[in-house]
Design an enzyme around this catalytic site. Sequence first.
Site, mmCIF file in Angstrom:
data_model
loop_
_atom_site.group_PDB
_atom_site.id
_atom_site.type_symbol
_atom_site.label_atom_id
_atom_site.label_comp_id
_atom_site.label_asym_id
_atom_site.label_seq_id
_atom_site.Cartn_x
_atom_site.Cartn_y
_atom_site.Cartn_z
ATOM 1 N N HIS A 112 58.190 -1.763 23.067
ATOM 2 C CA HIS A 112 58.064 -1.392 24.580
ATOM 3 C C HIS A 112 56.998 -1.901 25.542
ATOM 4 C CE1 HIS A 112 54.860 0.324 22.667
ATOM 5 N NE2 HIS A 112 53.916 0.431 24.221
ATOM 6 N N HIS A 115 55.559 -1.596 29.946
ATOM 7 C CA HIS A 115 54.055 -0.527 30.202
ATOM 8 C C HIS A 115 54.747 -0.908 32.441
ATOM 9 C CE1 HIS A 115 53.309 1.559 27.441
ATOM 10 N NE2 HIS A 115 52.999 0.866 26.644
ATOM 11 N N GLU A 165 47.437 -2.399 28.649
ATOM 12 C CA GLU A 165 47.372 -1.899 28.247
ATOM 13 C C GLU A 165 46.178 -1.744 27.295
ATOM 14 O OE1 GLU A 165 50.515 -0.043 24.808
ATOM 15 O OE2 GLU A 165 48.867 -0.768 22.936
ATOM 16 N N HIS A 196 55.330 -5.707 23.414
ATOM 17 C CA HIS A 196 54.317 -5.689 22.483
ATOM 18 C C HIS A 196 55.251 -4.657 21.803
ATOM 19 C CE1 HIS A 196 53.079 -3.277 25.261
ATOM 20 N NE2 HIS A 196 52.483 -2.006 24.745
ATOM 21 N N HIS A 209 21.523 5.601 36.106
ATOM 22 C CA HIS A 209 22.658 4.283 36.617
ATOM 23 C C HIS A 209 23.271 5.251 37.842
ATOM 24 C CE1 HIS A 209 24.869 6.159 32.887
ATOM 25 N NE2 HIS A 209 25.967 4.556 33.949
ATOM 26 N N HIS A 227 27.584 2.544 39.015
ATOM 27 C CA HIS A 227 29.080 1.976 39.120
ATOM 28 C C HIS A 227 29.095 1.479 40.256
ATOM 29 C CE1 HIS A 227 28.665 1.988 34.891
ATOM 30 N NE2 HIS A 227 28.763 3.110 34.349
ATOM 31 N N GLU A 279 32.388 3.584 27.685
ATOM 32 C CA GLU A 279 32.507 3.732 29.047
ATOM 33 C C GLU A 279 33.630 2.420 29.224
ATOM 34 O OE1 GLU A 279 28.601 2.524 30.678
ATOM 35 O OE2 GLU A 279 27.489 4.325 30.184
#
Length: 443
Positions: free
Chosen positions: A154, A156, A160, A199, A334, A336, A394
């Site tokens: 398949h 996308h 991924e 893939h 913190h 980002h 994360e």
Amino acid sequence: MPKFSRNYLSAVIAACLLASSGGVYAAPPPPPSPSSTSSSPNATPTVPYASDDPNYPLWNPDSNIVPQPMRGTFGANILGPQNIPLELQNPSLLAPPTTDHGDVPNAHWSFTLSHNRLQTGGWVREQTVTDMPIAKEMAGVNMRLEAGAIRELHWHKTAEWAYVLNGSTQITTVTPEGQNYIGTVHPGDLWYFPAGQPHSLQATADSPEGSEFLLIFDDGTASSEDTFLLTDWLAHVPKEVLAKNFQTKQSAFNKIPDRELYIFPGTPPADDAQPPVSPQGISSLPFTYEFSKIKPANYSGGTLKIADSTTFKASKSIAVAEVTVEPGAMRELHWHPIQDEWAYFIEGYARMTLFAADSNARTFDYQAGDIAYVPAPYGHYIENVGNTTLRFLEIFKTEKYQDVSLSQWLALTPPELVKEHLQVSDETVGKFQKQKQLVVGPQ
């Protein structure tokens, strides 16, 4: 009548307002002497001091209690029906810290709440923006394959990225240039496919139970259902067209499925499987990464290791930090700068408060299998509130991992300026660290 400073009057008014609403506050210091002519900055705060009230979680999922929405003198018991198991898992929702305020969208989802698609050979469940509207930049999928089972060929419209939770998976892919690649990933390892690159995934027999993994798509609306599947496509192409395309007889396609296979049983791949020989060669860019073999950096409260495009060259749109936090320790305060964070909890219990500016803050609780989402640039921390090691990922939609440490920011800012803001001593300022601590230990 003596003249008081504007700062002092503001503090008194604010204190009176708090008192009238039942708030807890520290009274402002006495006003300056009328005879004082000092031109030094006034030490009186313009607002009351922050409360010293404790705000620990009041219970945990293992507590043998009937939880109630009460903290100190605030709240009252529940008279109606209760979902006690769910309330035990979420103490910060039922009895939130008094530091919570305002409105922050829900940033907690569990794969347990996701619909599970059961197939012969495995299953799949997902989280998209439909489940958690705050999660606009990334979506997650949890997939399980029995030994030999295949997630069919398949592609996308999004990239991924994957993290292997258990077992081993063999991946295959072919680049737009016609180069092919086969790799096997083990627990803690990664793979990555750019948008549109075909893939397949197949569980090996390394474990008799097959494999399970986490998938991330770099679009919050992406769904595992919106996949371009080989069998689905060919079932919707006239067979005479297939024969013409592949230059063979139409009868060669008499047994192709009339609908998608999605996940289906298969024979486990050989450990030494090799891709067909391509005139264009094998891809020089590995689409797998042995993240499990990377040694993490050690900190006073745990460990952290990073994989982004500087180390996993193929991963151009997803970066990850794998973090462990010891009991009583925390991932430091913190934020980002420009990247949203999609976090997945693998083991342990955690608490996180999101600060969304303009006095908006909300605290959430997490355990294994849960998802957290932190929009950029919300301030936050992740605290281990259990008695075992906390481990989580994360994940970011970015080429390169970035964060800003509160402690480092303050340590590298002129100390007099910091003291003016926080009314803290030189000793306290001296404890701010000029190097990121990332995971800080308990006191």
